[in-house]
Scaffold this active site. Structure first.
Site, PDB file in Angstrom:
ATOM      1  N   THR A 167       9.490  -6.603  -5.230  1.00  0.00           N
ATOM      2  CA  THR A 167       8.660  -5.601  -4.550  1.00  0.00           C
ATOM      3  C   THR A 167       8.967  -4.265  -5.190  1.00  0.00           C
ATOM      4  OG1 THR A 167       8.835  -6.828  -2.466  1.00  0.00           O
ATOM      5  CG2 THR A 167       8.306  -4.516  -2.249  1.00  0.00           C
ATOM      6  N   ARG A 195       0.554 -15.755   4.001  1.00  0.00           N
ATOM      7  CA  ARG A 195       1.896 -15.297   4.385  1.00  0.00           C
ATOM      8  C   ARG A 195       2.016 -13.777   4.164  1.00  0.00           C
ATOM      9  NH1 ARG A 195       6.093 -12.468   1.317  1.00  0.00           N
ATOM     10  NH2 ARG A 195       8.076 -12.919   2.307  1.00  0.00           N
ATOM     11  N   THR A 218      13.417  -4.610  -0.394  1.00  0.00           N
ATOM     12  CA  THR A 218      12.883  -5.660  -1.272  1.00  0.00           C
ATOM     13  C   THR A 218      13.782  -6.873  -1.050  1.00  0.00           C
ATOM     14  OG1 THR A 218      14.285  -5.149  -3.164  1.00  0.00           O
ATOM     15  CG2 THR A 218      12.202  -3.986  -3.030  1.00  0.00           C
ATOM     16  N   GLY A 221      11.446 -11.010   2.698  1.00  0.00           N
ATOM     17  CA  GLY A 221      10.824 -10.205   3.731  1.00  0.00           C
ATOM     18  C   GLY A 221      10.963 -10.759   5.133  1.00  0.00           C
TER      19      GLY A 221
HETATM   20  N1  GLY Z   1       9.987  -8.205   0.289  1.00  0.00           N
HETATM   21  C1  GLY Z   1       8.772  -8.696  -0.182  1.00  0.00           C
HETATM   22  C2  GLY Z   1       8.318  -9.928   0.465  1.00  0.00           C
HETATM   23  O1  GLY Z   1       9.093 -10.630   1.091  1.00  0.00           O
HETATM   24  O2  GLY Z   1       7.135 -10.215   0.330  1.00  0.00           O
END
Ligand code: GLY
Length: 312
Positions: A167, A195, A218, A221
């Site tokens: 990310t 998702r 990041t 998530g």
């Molecule tokens: N941190 C980014 C995701 O899990 O999509």
């Protein structure tokens, strides 16, 4: 004034710093820093040429938050439109909503003039998807994935943390002391269609409040959603913790999550006095920052807080 980012944000730092140096807003600097990252074909975790979902469709998540007012805008599972961060900003500025997803996000992006007709995945990324997924499935299974009634099983294999996710995070504080935070991602590679990760969830992957500071994540998530990580850091700052103690406590909260599917996490943060911090559950990870006095950015190792990984 200061710009803080995940290390993949450096490609956008000149644009962001120019805005801050010329007296522009933290919001503008955040958006300008993230846009080149979304355009970068070599970054497989953000925007153009990011790794797609398990069916080969690029689904983008992004959010932006204004620390002056706590106004926020976010888009999730946006298909094939960049710059996603700018679409998120338009959500904040033109709608009474905070988060649009899927078809509604696509529709809104087009309504705001962001229509993209370009192919957003290169042949290299398409080939990488086939190579990775074919480690687990036959050619016939790969070819009929779109019709599969057991996509969830393939996703569990294909999204193993040893494979990939990432990310971009950017926090800016401008000459007025105003803070903004932005996050953009193509999400977890080979994810289940639809998702959403933490990036479009205000409080999970992104939070900014001028009075205390800002934080962004990041990594996996789902963990930041479960622990409300970005908001937790800012709340810990509000409770009087230092930036280092606030980040360390948020990492510890993640380590204490129960159940399965516990992976990796990185975060960046900034307090209201302009002190940056970067934390990671992986050794050797870095983040970047630059103040108006600095000619170029500094790349600094993140503080390590181990998280015990548990998968499946
Ligand atoms: N941190 C980014 C995701 O899990 O999509």
């Amino acid at each position: 004034m200061i710009l803080v980012g995940s290390t993949n944000a450096t490609i956008g730092f000149p644009a962001g710093m120019e805005i801050l140096r010329s007296g522009g807003s933290a919001l503008d600097a955040v958006e300008a820093t993230i846009r080149p990252v979304e355009d970068n074909p070599d970054d497989r975790t953000v925007g153009f040429n990011g790794y797609p979902n398990i069916l080969g469709e690029l689904e983008l998540d992004a959010s932006i938050m204004d620390g002056r007012t706590l106004e926020s805008g976010a888009i999730g599972a946006l298909k094939g439109v960049i710059p996603a961060i700018s679409v998120a900003r338009k959500v904040m500025e033109t709608l009474p909503h905070v988060l649009l997803v899927g078809d509604g996000a696509d529709r809104f992006a087009k309504e705001m003039g962001f229509e993209s007709t370009e192919e957003l995945l290169t042949p290299e990324v398409k080939a990488a998807r086939e190579k990775i997924l074919r480690q687990d499935m036959s050619a016939a299974e790969f070819a009929s994935l779109a019709e599969s009634d057991n996509l969830r099983q393939w996703v569990k294999l294909a999204t193993d943390p040893e494979r990939t996710y990432g990310t971009v995070n950017v926090i800016a504080q401008d000459q007025n002391g105003d803070i903004a935070c932005g996050v953009s991602t193509s999400g977890w590679a080979w994810k289940y269609p639809g998702r959403l990760g933490d990036s479009p969830i205000i409080g999970a992957g992104n939070y900014a409040d001028n009075r205390y500071g800002a934080a962004a994540c990041t990594g996996m998530g789902e963990m930041a959603i479960r622990a409300s990580t970005a908001r937790s850091i800012v709340l810990y700052l509000k409770m009087g913790l230092s930036i280092t103690d606030a980040c360390a406590q948020a990492m510890q909260d993640l380590n204490e999550l129960g159940g399965k599917f516990i992976g990796r996490m990185n975060l960046i943060a900034l307090d209201k006095d302009g002190t940056p911090a970067g934390y990671s559950s992986m050794k050797g990870k870095t983040f970047v920052y630059q103040t108006s006095e600095m000619e170029t950015y500094v790349e600094q190792e993140r503080t390590l807080v181990e998280i015990e990984e548990r998968w499946g």
